[in-house]
Design a protein around this motif. Sequence first.
Motif, PDB file in Angstrom:
ATOM      1  N   ALA A 175     -10.434   2.776  15.254  1.00 26.43           N
ATOM      2  CA  ALA A 175      -9.378   3.791  15.173  1.00 26.43           C
ATOM      3  C   ALA A 175      -8.830   3.856  13.751  1.00 26.43           C
ATOM      4  CB  ALA A 175      -8.259   3.470  16.175  1.00 26.43           C
ATOM      5  N   ALA A 176      -8.643   2.692  13.127  1.00 30.75           N
ATOM      6  CA  ALA A 176      -8.077   2.669  11.775  1.00 30.75           C
ATOM      7  C   ALA A 176      -9.051   3.280  10.764  1.00 30.75           C
ATOM      8  CB  ALA A 176      -7.724   1.235  11.383  1.00 30.75           C
ATOM      9  N   ALA A 177     -10.327   2.917  10.875  1.00 32.80           N
ATOM     10  CA  ALA A 177     -11.311   3.405   9.898  1.00 32.80           C
ATOM     11  C   ALA A 177     -11.646   4.873  10.134  1.00 32.80           C
ATOM     12  CB  ALA A 177     -12.589   2.566   9.955  1.00 32.80           C
ATOM     13  N   GLY A 178     -11.638   5.287  11.410  1.00 36.32           N
ATOM     14  CA  GLY A 178     -12.058   6.650  11.732  1.00 36.32           C
ATOM     15  C   GLY A 178     -10.930   7.658  11.657  1.00 36.32           C
ATOM     16  N   GLY A 179      -9.700   7.190  11.846  1.00 39.65           N
ATOM     17  CA  GLY A 179      -8.560   8.104  11.915  1.00 39.65           C
ATOM     18  C   GLY A 179      -8.017   8.494  10.545  1.00 39.65           C
ATOM     19  N   GLY A 180      -8.592   7.952   9.494  1.00 39.71           N
ATOM     20  CA  GLY A 180      -8.104   8.289   8.162  1.00 39.71           C
ATOM     21  C   GLY A 180      -9.162   7.976   7.133  1.00 39.71           C
ATOM     22  N   TYR A 181      -8.756   7.911   5.884  1.00 40.85           N
ATOM     23  CA  TYR A 181      -9.690   7.485   4.841  1.00 40.85           C
ATOM     24  C   TYR A 181      -9.765   5.969   4.847  1.00 40.85           C
ATOM     25  CZ  TYR A 181      -9.213  12.305   3.358  1.00 40.85           C
ATOM     26  OH  TYR A 181      -9.223  13.668   3.325  1.00 40.85           O
ATOM     27  N   SER A 182     -10.824   5.435   4.234  1.00 37.21           N
ATOM     28  CA  SER A 182     -11.006   3.992   4.289  1.00 37.21           C
ATOM     29  C   SER A 182     -11.661   3.487   3.012  1.00 37.21           C
ATOM     30  CB  SER A 182     -11.891   3.635   5.485  1.00 37.21           C
ATOM     31  OG  SER A 182     -13.192   4.150   5.278  1.00 37.21           O
ATOM     32  N   THR A 183     -11.814   2.187   2.904  1.00 36.90           N
ATOM     33  CA  THR A 183     -12.452   1.572   1.740  1.00 36.90           C
ATOM     34  C   THR A 183     -13.957   1.454   1.933  1.00 36.90           C
ATOM     35  OG1 THR A 183     -12.036  -0.565   2.728  1.00 36.90           O
ATOM     36  CG2 THR A 183     -10.422   0.196   1.099  1.00 36.90           C
ATOM     37  N   LEU A 184     -14.546   2.398   2.706  1.00 30.90           N
ATOM     38  CA  LEU A 184     -15.973   2.300   3.039  1.00 30.90           C
ATOM     39  C   LEU A 184     -16.830   1.970   1.808  1.00 30.90           C
ATOM     40  CD1 LEU A 184     -18.264   2.587   5.129  1.00 30.90           C
ATOM     41  CD2 LEU A 184     -18.391   5.003   4.503  1.00 30.90           C
ATOM     42  N   GLU A 185     -16.660   2.741   0.756  1.00 27.50           N
ATOM     43  CA  GLU A 185     -17.399   2.465  -0.485  1.00 27.50           C
ATOM     44  C   GLU A 185     -16.428   2.513  -1.657  1.00 27.50           C
ATOM     45  OE1 GLU A 185     -20.740   5.124  -0.806  1.00 27.50           O
ATOM     46  OE2 GLU A 185     -21.840   4.134   0.817  1.00 27.50           O
ATOM     47  N   TYR A 186     -15.349   1.768  -1.517  1.00 29.80           N
ATOM     48  CA  TYR A 186     -14.323   1.786  -2.560  1.00 29.80           C
ATOM     49  C   TYR A 186     -13.830   0.372  -2.816  1.00 29.80           C
ATOM     50  CZ  TYR A 186     -10.391   3.531  -5.287  1.00 29.80           C
ATOM     51  OH  TYR A 186      -9.513   3.801  -6.304  1.00 29.80           O
ATOM     52  N   ASP A 187     -13.831  -0.003  -4.089  1.00 30.66           N
ATOM     53  CA  ASP A 187     -13.375  -1.320  -4.497  1.00 30.66           C
ATOM     54  C   ASP A 187     -11.898  -1.207  -4.863  1.00 30.66           C
ATOM     55  OD1 ASP A 187     -12.732  -3.599  -5.992  1.00 30.66           O
ATOM     56  OD2 ASP A 187     -14.838  -3.875  -6.587  1.00 30.66           O
ATOM     57  N   LEU A 188     -11.020  -1.689  -3.996  1.00 33.03           N
ATOM     58  CA  LEU A 188      -9.575  -1.510  -4.197  1.00 33.03           C
ATOM     59  C   LEU A 188      -9.061  -2.152  -5.484  1.00 33.03           C
ATOM     60  CD1 LEU A 188      -7.673  -1.818  -0.792  1.00 33.03           C
ATOM     61  CD2 LEU A 188      -7.794   0.136  -2.335  1.00 33.03           C
ATOM     62  N   PRO A 189      -9.343  -3.455  -5.749  1.00 29.56           N
ATOM     63  CA  PRO A 189      -8.778  -4.067  -6.966  1.00 29.56           C
ATOM     64  C   PRO A 189      -9.199  -3.331  -8.233  1.00 29.56           C
ATOM     65  CG  PRO A 189      -9.724  -5.751  -5.532  1.00 29.56           C
ATOM     66  CD  PRO A 189     -10.092  -4.425  -4.953  1.00 29.56           C
ATOM     67  N   ARG A 190     -10.442  -2.881  -8.272  1.00 35.72           N
ATOM     68  CA  ARG A 190     -10.923  -2.223  -9.494  1.00 35.72           C
ATOM     69  C   ARG A 190     -10.620  -0.727  -9.512  1.00 35.72           C
ATOM     70  NH1 ARG A 190     -15.710  -5.495  -8.901  1.00 35.72           N
ATOM     71  NH2 ARG A 190     -15.688  -7.135 -10.468  1.00 35.72           N
ATOM     72  N   GLY A 191     -10.419  -0.163  -8.318  1.00 33.38           N
ATOM     73  CA  GLY A 191     -10.193   1.274  -8.270  1.00 33.38           C
ATOM     74  C   GLY A 191     -11.448   2.055  -8.582  1.00 33.38           C
ATOM     75  N   THR A 192     -12.606   1.458  -8.250  1.00 32.55           N
ATOM     76  CA  THR A 192     -13.879   2.141  -8.542  1.00 32.55           C
ATOM     77  C   THR A 192     -14.745   2.152  -7.287  1.00 32.55           C
ATOM     78  OG1 THR A 192     -14.841   0.045  -9.197  1.00 32.55           O
ATOM     79  CG2 THR A 192     -13.958   1.418 -10.961  1.00 32.55           C
ATOM     80  N   ARG A 193     -15.898   2.767  -7.455  1.00 29.93           N
ATOM     81  CA  ARG A 193     -16.828   2.822  -6.354  1.00 29.93           C
ATOM     82  C   ARG A 193     -17.240   1.416  -5.911  1.00 29.93           C
ATOM     83  NH1 ARG A 193     -22.424   6.078  -5.434  1.00 29.93           N
ATOM     84  NH2 ARG A 193     -22.836   4.927  -3.533  1.00 29.93           N
ATOM     85  N   GLY A 194     -17.297   1.212  -4.585  1.00 31.28           N
ATOM     86  CA  GLY A 194     -17.716  -0.086  -4.049  1.00 31.28           C
ATOM     87  C   GLY A 194     -18.946   0.086  -3.190  1.00 31.28           C
TER      88      GLY A 194
END
Length: 463
Positions: A102-121
């Motif tokens: 529900a959390a991943a599907g109901g909004g945006y997520s860090t699927l391919e995002y590196d949070l600390p760096r703010g870049t593609r993960g």
Amino acid sequence: MTDRRRALPAVDAVLRMHQVAALLAAHPRELVVRAVREVLAAARRAEAALPAGPEQWARRLDLRLAELTTPTLRRVVNATGVVLHTNLGRAPLAEAALRAVAAAGGGYSTLEYDLPRGTRGSRHVHCSELLAEITGAPDAIVVNNAASALLLALAVAAPGRGVVVSRGELIEIGGGFRIPEILAQSGAELVEVGTTNRTRLADYERAMARARTTTGKPGDVGAILKVHRSNFRLEGFTEEASLEDLVALGRKRGVAVLFDLGTGLMVDLTETGLPPEPTLPRAARSGATAVVASGDKLLGGPQAGILVGAKRFVAACRSHPLARAVRADKLTLAALAATLSLYRDPARARREIPVLRMLTTAVADLERRATELARRLPAPANAAVRPSRAAVGGGCFPGAELESRAVVIAPDNLSAADLASRLRAADTPVIGTVAAGRVVLDVRTLASGDEDAVVAAVRGALS
Ligand SMILES: *Cc1c(COP(=O)(O)O)cnc(C)c1O
């Protein structure tokens, strides 16, 4: 016939009936028009009588619209006693996994995002570290299902080269999944060794000595594949090479050793009376180049293919073009990561992962549940509690049965087949089995709260 046709009203005339107005308010006009046309067509073909007046038209259209708007993929109650029922969707998810979806599907997520760096993960990080932690494997990748994980492993290990497989392991898993065909699809070449019932280490050695290994030319051996016979048993005069022996042979010859475990069993279940079965952590620590398992069998997660193994091999799998074609989506990764993290505490995994909970429920608890359910059913059901035999299903623990309890229902003036069919037609369909003229509802596979749906379905069927 001509009279009947002449009596058919025009579609517009039906839509103008004031009894039909409520349906037009509740559904898109196009859908109501489709329902009217279908009722008219059925009458024209003399399959059903023409509705006699506006009231009947409204009722018939309402029924048809209900059919048209009910999703074909819907929740059912599994009262078959088969825990991993492939037709009923295999493993139900744990609460933690549902929340993650529900959390991943109901909004945006860090699927391919590196949070600390703010870049593609990378989407691969979400499950691979967890898998390494709980299985002891060096690395892991998650794809769409175990069949595609095996396809990917073969394509990486032995493109255009031989793969040695025991004749006793050239199996069909179900749904048309056959080891020789998957192997052919991967571009590898099957090298059969041994016989159906007996394959020795020496058989593998001989085949590999004949085919020159590791020269990279066609006809060479690129991998040894061992397939766990998860869905049938071979008994009597049998022999097979152990995974450990094959790993040693693979090392000596410099070829990859792939193990298709299938089940994804993470914990020992022998305390439930089930026979010993290999677990994913044990296989992962065997030194095999790659071990393949399913996410939605005994692991109790979503449909997924898990591949754990050597770092370099897993890295090669990640960068293979097939990996993109069989990649797992964010909902799967969310559900799987949440399920895997439950295994950090095995006692918690047994409590919270529905498949493990159902397999390990004590018979005394099932007896209590069945007794309470039978008590809640209406008297005409003639409900009684009986010992029953549940099964693991999903091609796991073939032939093994679990002692269980069932509520059997045998109303006086309704056949078991008719009752079973009415239970399937309930708002929340209840799927049981029919045996000896009774409907059998095994309580081992009921989720908590399913009793309410069973009571409602039985009441409805008998009214
Ligand atoms: C079930 C199974 C598979 C296929 O798994 P899916 O996730 O359904 O693709 C492959 N190999 C073995 C040994 C299995 O038991």
